[in-house]
Write a protein that holds these residues in place. Structure first.
Motif, PDB file in Angstrom:
ATOM      1  N   PRO A 190       0.827  -1.215   0.000  1.00  0.00           N
ATOM      2  CA  PRO A 190       0.000   0.000   0.000  1.00  0.00           C
ATOM      3  C   PRO A 190       0.861   1.264   0.000  1.00  0.00           C
ATOM      4  CG  PRO A 190       0.063  -0.995   2.185  1.00  0.00           C
ATOM      5  CD  PRO A 190       0.780  -1.930   1.276  1.00  0.00           C
ATOM      6  N   GLY A 191       0.914   1.921  -1.150  1.00  0.00           N
ATOM      7  CA  GLY A 191       1.690   3.155  -1.223  1.00  0.00           C
ATOM      8  C   GLY A 191       1.146   4.227  -0.303  1.00  0.00           C
ATOM      9  N   VAL A 192      -0.164   4.175  -0.028  1.00  0.00           N
ATOM     10  CA  VAL A 192      -0.758   5.179   0.844  1.00  0.00           C
ATOM     11  C   VAL A 192      -0.200   5.070   2.257  1.00  0.00           C
ATOM     12  CG1 VAL A 192      -2.726   3.717   1.483  1.00  0.00           C
ATOM     13  CG2 VAL A 192      -2.959   6.205   1.550  1.00  0.00           C
ATOM     14  N   LEU A 193       0.235   3.868   2.656  1.00  0.00           N
ATOM     15  CA  LEU A 193       0.844   3.712   3.985  1.00  0.00           C
ATOM     16  C   LEU A 193       2.158   4.471   4.058  1.00  0.00           C
ATOM     17  CD1 LEU A 193       0.782   2.336   6.775  1.00  0.00           C
ATOM     18  CD2 LEU A 193       1.910   0.371   5.742  1.00  0.00           C
ATOM     19  N   ASP A 194       2.942   4.422   2.998  1.00  0.00           N
ATOM     20  CA  ASP A 194       4.207   5.155   2.977  1.00  0.00           C
ATOM     21  C   ASP A 194       3.990   6.652   2.790  1.00  0.00           C
ATOM     22  OD1 ASP A 194       5.588   2.739   3.218  1.00  0.00           O
ATOM     23  OD2 ASP A 194       5.581   2.440   1.041  1.00  0.00           O
ATOM     24  N   ASP A 195       2.971   7.014   1.983  1.00  0.00           N
ATOM     25  CA  ASP A 195       2.799   8.422   1.618  1.00  0.00           C
ATOM     26  C   ASP A 195       1.957   9.208   2.619  1.00  0.00           C
ATOM     27  OD1 ASP A 195       4.260   7.793  -0.629  1.00  0.00           O
ATOM     28  OD2 ASP A 195       2.480   7.436  -1.871  1.00  0.00           O
ATOM     29  N   LEU A 196       0.831   8.589   3.078  1.00  0.00           N
ATOM     30  CA  LEU A 196      -0.127   9.345   3.895  1.00  0.00           C
ATOM     31  C   LEU A 196      -0.253   8.837   5.323  1.00  0.00           C
ATOM     32  CD1 LEU A 196      -2.959   9.851   1.252  1.00  0.00           C
ATOM     33  CD2 LEU A 196      -1.068  11.387   1.823  1.00  0.00           C
ATOM     34  N   GLY A 197       0.312   7.688   5.621  1.00  0.00           N
ATOM     35  CA  GLY A 197       0.282   7.221   7.002  1.00  0.00           C
ATOM     36  C   GLY A 197      -0.715   6.106   7.247  1.00  0.00           C
ATOM     37  N   LEU A 198      -0.715   5.624   8.503  1.00  0.00           N
ATOM     38  CA  LEU A 198      -1.477   4.435   8.870  1.00  0.00           C
ATOM     39  C   LEU A 198      -2.982   4.655   8.775  1.00  0.00           C
ATOM     40  CD1 LEU A 198      -1.575   1.568  10.025  1.00  0.00           C
ATOM     41  CD2 LEU A 198      -1.362   2.554  12.318  1.00  0.00           C
ATOM     42  N   LEU A 199      -3.490   5.766   9.271  1.00  0.00           N
ATOM     43  CA  LEU A 199      -4.945   5.975   9.289  1.00  0.00           C
ATOM     44  C   LEU A 199      -5.512   6.006   7.867  1.00  0.00           C
ATOM     45  CD1 LEU A 199      -5.412   8.590  12.169  1.00  0.00           C
ATOM     46  CD2 LEU A 199      -5.576   6.099  12.243  1.00  0.00           C
ATOM     47  N   SER A 200      -4.823   6.690   6.963  1.00  0.00           N
ATOM     48  CA  SER A 200      -5.294   6.738   5.581  1.00  0.00           C
ATOM     49  C   SER A 200      -5.239   5.359   4.941  1.00  0.00           C
ATOM     50  CB  SER A 200      -4.447   7.728   4.773  1.00  0.00           C
ATOM     51  OG  SER A 200      -4.586   9.040   5.279  1.00  0.00           O
ATOM     52  N   ALA A 201      -4.191   4.587   5.256  1.00  0.00           N
ATOM     53  CA  ALA A 201      -4.089   3.237   4.698  1.00  0.00           C
ATOM     54  C   ALA A 201      -5.211   2.346   5.221  1.00  0.00           C
ATOM     55  CB  ALA A 201      -2.726   2.640   5.048  1.00  0.00           C
ATOM     56  N   LEU A 202      -5.531   2.445   6.517  1.00  0.00           N
ATOM     57  CA  LEU A 202      -6.634   1.654   7.067  1.00  0.00           C
ATOM     58  C   LEU A 202      -7.970   2.072   6.458  1.00  0.00           C
ATOM     59  CD1 LEU A 202      -5.712   1.415  10.864  1.00  0.00           C
ATOM     60  CD2 LEU A 202      -5.596  -0.392   9.149  1.00  0.00           C
ATOM     61  N   ALA A 203      -8.155   3.378   6.282  1.00  0.00           N
ATOM     62  CA  ALA A 203      -9.398   3.845   5.654  1.00  0.00           C
ATOM     63  C   ALA A 203      -9.530   3.303   4.234  1.00  0.00           C
ATOM     64  CB  ALA A 203      -9.434   5.373   5.661  1.00  0.00           C
ATOM     65  N   ALA A 204      -8.423   3.298   3.484  1.00  0.00           N
ATOM     66  CA  ALA A 204      -8.461   2.763   2.122  1.00  0.00           C
ATOM     67  C   ALA A 204      -8.741   1.267   2.134  1.00  0.00           C
ATOM     68  CB  ALA A 204      -7.125   3.048   1.428  1.00  0.00           C
ATOM     69  N   ALA A 205      -8.159   0.545   3.092  1.00  0.00           N
ATOM     70  CA  ALA A 205      -8.404  -0.900   3.198  1.00  0.00           C
ATOM     71  C   ALA A 205      -9.873  -1.174   3.500  1.00  0.00           C
ATOM     72  CB  ALA A 205      -7.507  -1.511   4.271  1.00  0.00           C
ATOM     73  N   CYS A 206     -10.467  -0.361   4.372  1.00  0.00           N
ATOM     74  CA  CYS A 206     -11.889  -0.535   4.692  1.00  0.00           C
ATOM     75  C   CYS A 206     -12.758  -0.267   3.466  1.00  0.00           C
ATOM     76  CB  CYS A 206     -12.289   0.397   5.840  1.00  0.00           C
ATOM     77  SG  CYS A 206     -11.541  -0.016   7.434  1.00  0.00           S
ATOM     78  N   THR A 207     -12.411   0.760   2.713  1.00  0.00           N
ATOM     79  CA  THR A 207     -13.173   1.082   1.497  1.00  0.00           C
ATOM     80  C   THR A 207     -13.076  -0.048   0.478  1.00  0.00           C
ATOM     81  OG1 THR A 207     -12.812   3.452   1.852  1.00  0.00           O
ATOM     82  CG2 THR A 207     -13.450   2.746  -0.366  1.00  0.00           C
ATOM     83  N   ASP A 208     -11.858  -0.562   0.280  1.00  0.00           N
ATOM     84  CA  ASP A 208     -11.690  -1.676  -0.654  1.00  0.00           C
ATOM     85  C   ASP A 208     -12.465  -2.902  -0.188  1.00  0.00           C
ATOM     86  OD1 ASP A 208     -10.068  -0.145  -2.219  1.00  0.00           O
ATOM     87  OD2 ASP A 208      -8.184  -0.951  -1.444  1.00  0.00           O
ATOM     88  N   PHE A 209     -12.452  -3.155   1.124  1.00  0.00           N
ATOM     89  CA  PHE A 209     -13.167  -4.311   1.663  1.00  0.00           C
ATOM     90  C   PHE A 209     -14.661  -4.200   1.387  1.00  0.00           C
ATOM     91  CE2 PHE A 209     -15.645  -5.990   5.261  1.00  0.00           C
ATOM     92  CZ  PHE A 209     -15.330  -7.326   5.174  1.00  0.00           C
ATOM     93  N   THR A 210     -15.241  -3.035   1.628  1.00  0.00           N
ATOM     94  CA  THR A 210     -16.672  -2.845   1.373  1.00  0.00           C
ATOM     95  C   THR A 210     -16.984  -2.971  -0.117  1.00  0.00           C
ATOM     96  OG1 THR A 210     -16.879  -1.397   3.298  1.00  0.00           O
ATOM     97  CG2 THR A 210     -18.585  -1.229   1.619  1.00  0.00           C
ATOM     98  N   THR A 211     -16.099  -2.449  -0.955  1.00  0.00           N
ATOM     99  CA  THR A 211     -16.318  -2.513  -2.399  1.00  0.00           C
ATOM    100  C   THR A 211     -16.360  -3.950  -2.906  1.00  0.00           C
ATOM    101  OG1 THR A 211     -15.222  -0.366  -2.692  1.00  0.00           O
ATOM    102  CG2 THR A 211     -15.414  -1.792  -4.642  1.00  0.00           C
TER     103      THR A 211
END
Length: 324
Positions: A190-211
């Motif tokens: 997850p590039g977002v983990l490196d670029d935007l941090g843990l909270l943004s990466a978890l939010a993206a993971a939750c969004t992908d999971f729901t999708t």
């Protein structure tokens, strides 16, 4: 006397115990007024039998007390699990059995240390390989599909209408494949983990999971969390990712709660669902992998059923103390 006896090998300890019991029995028999007739009387036979039973019981009790730590050592060997919290035997003194127990405990320490080190190297290699594959998917496969997509678009613009429609259909397939490649690369690293941090990466993971699963996710991220090292952030993200994957595969849940908060001197990740629960199933490879990741950063992982149904995964990661 006891110290000197404990320093002897176990074989000689048992021999001395047996010899001592027989010596005491012989002395008692020699000093007692009991006599044995040429033809043993019933009363004499009873006395002999009682004496034999007493000697046997005394010998059994002494030998059992000597060998009791070995029995505990055997039981520990049968149930020990290097992935579980440390479990050791306590045995004081300098006897043979005490030295054996200490050697066994030291062996477990070495095994746990070596296993933890090898798993850390394996997980580090796995993350490096994921990063390499994700980079290649993005740079090579992704760029190749992008070039194909642009070529099809230019060809469709110059082609007759009937052929243009077919080219646009192929272009749509190429675009869908490009999106899937990018999605796989994002899950691998997850590039977002490196670029935007843990909270943004978890939010993206939750969004992908729901999708992908259609399961609703309730998020509860604390606004201000203490800083974590790169390794700890990656462990939190991977555990959340694996927990959500398990929910999608097994839980048949309608809602999942994902929260990240501070509790004492630790950051706690909670992934809880309202599905069917574990139903007595043994721990899967995924759960063992999550537990091993937690151990690598001195954290703890608890997986348990919820009251009313569902499963709860709780990861606790200690926060490093800030030196003034």
């Amino acid at each position: 006397m006891t110290t000197a006896l404990n320093r002897l090998p176990l074989y000689w300890q048992i021999c001395l115990i047996n010899g001592l019991v027989f010596l005491i029995g012989t002395i008692v028999l020699a000093l007692s007024p009991a006599t044995i007739s040429t033809r043993v009387l019933v009363s004499e036979a009873i006395v002999l039998l009682v004496g034999f039973v007493l000697i046997l019981v005394a010998n059994a009790l002494l030998v059992r007390s000597t060998l009791a730590p070995l029995e505990r050592l055997t039981q520990l060997s049968e149930r020990v699990d290097l992935q579980s919290p440390r479990e050791r035997l306590t045995e004081d003194g300098d006897g043979t059995v005490a030295r054996l127990v200490r050697a066994y405990n030291e062996m477990l320490d070495r095994l746990e240390a070596e296993r933890s080190s090898s798993n850390a190297k394996a997980l580090a290699a796995q993350e490096a390989e994921r990063h390499r594959i994700a980079q290649e998917l993005h740079d090579e496969v992704g760029q190749g599909l992008t070039a194909v997509l642009l070529g099809l678009k230019r060809a469709a613009d110059r082609a007759p209408d009937d052929i243009a429609d077919e080219l646009r259909g192929v272009a749509e397939i190429a675009r869908s494949s490009l999106d899937e490649v990018r999605d796989v690369a994002r899950r691998l690293r997850p590039g977002v983990l490196d670029d935007l941090g843990l909270l943004s990466a978890l939010a993206a993971a939750c969004t992908d999971f729901t999708t992908h699963s259609g399961v609703h996710v309730r998020r509860g991220f604390a606004p201000s969390l203490p800083p974590l090292s790169v390794e700890k952030e990656l462990v939190v993200y991977r555990v959340a990712q694996e927990a959500l994957t398990n929910v999608a595969r097994h839980a048949r849940a309608s809602t999942v709660t994902v929260s990240l908060s501070t509790q004492g001197d630790a950051v706690v990740l909670l992934v809880a669902d309202d599905g069917v629960g574990m139903n007595g199933r043994s721990e899967s490879t995924g759960i063992r992998g999550m537990r091993e990741r937690a151990r690598l950063v001195d954290g703890s992982l608890v997986v348990r059923g919820r009251v009313g149904g569902g499963t709860e995964v709780r990861l606790s990661v200690p926060v490093a103390a800030v030196t003034p």
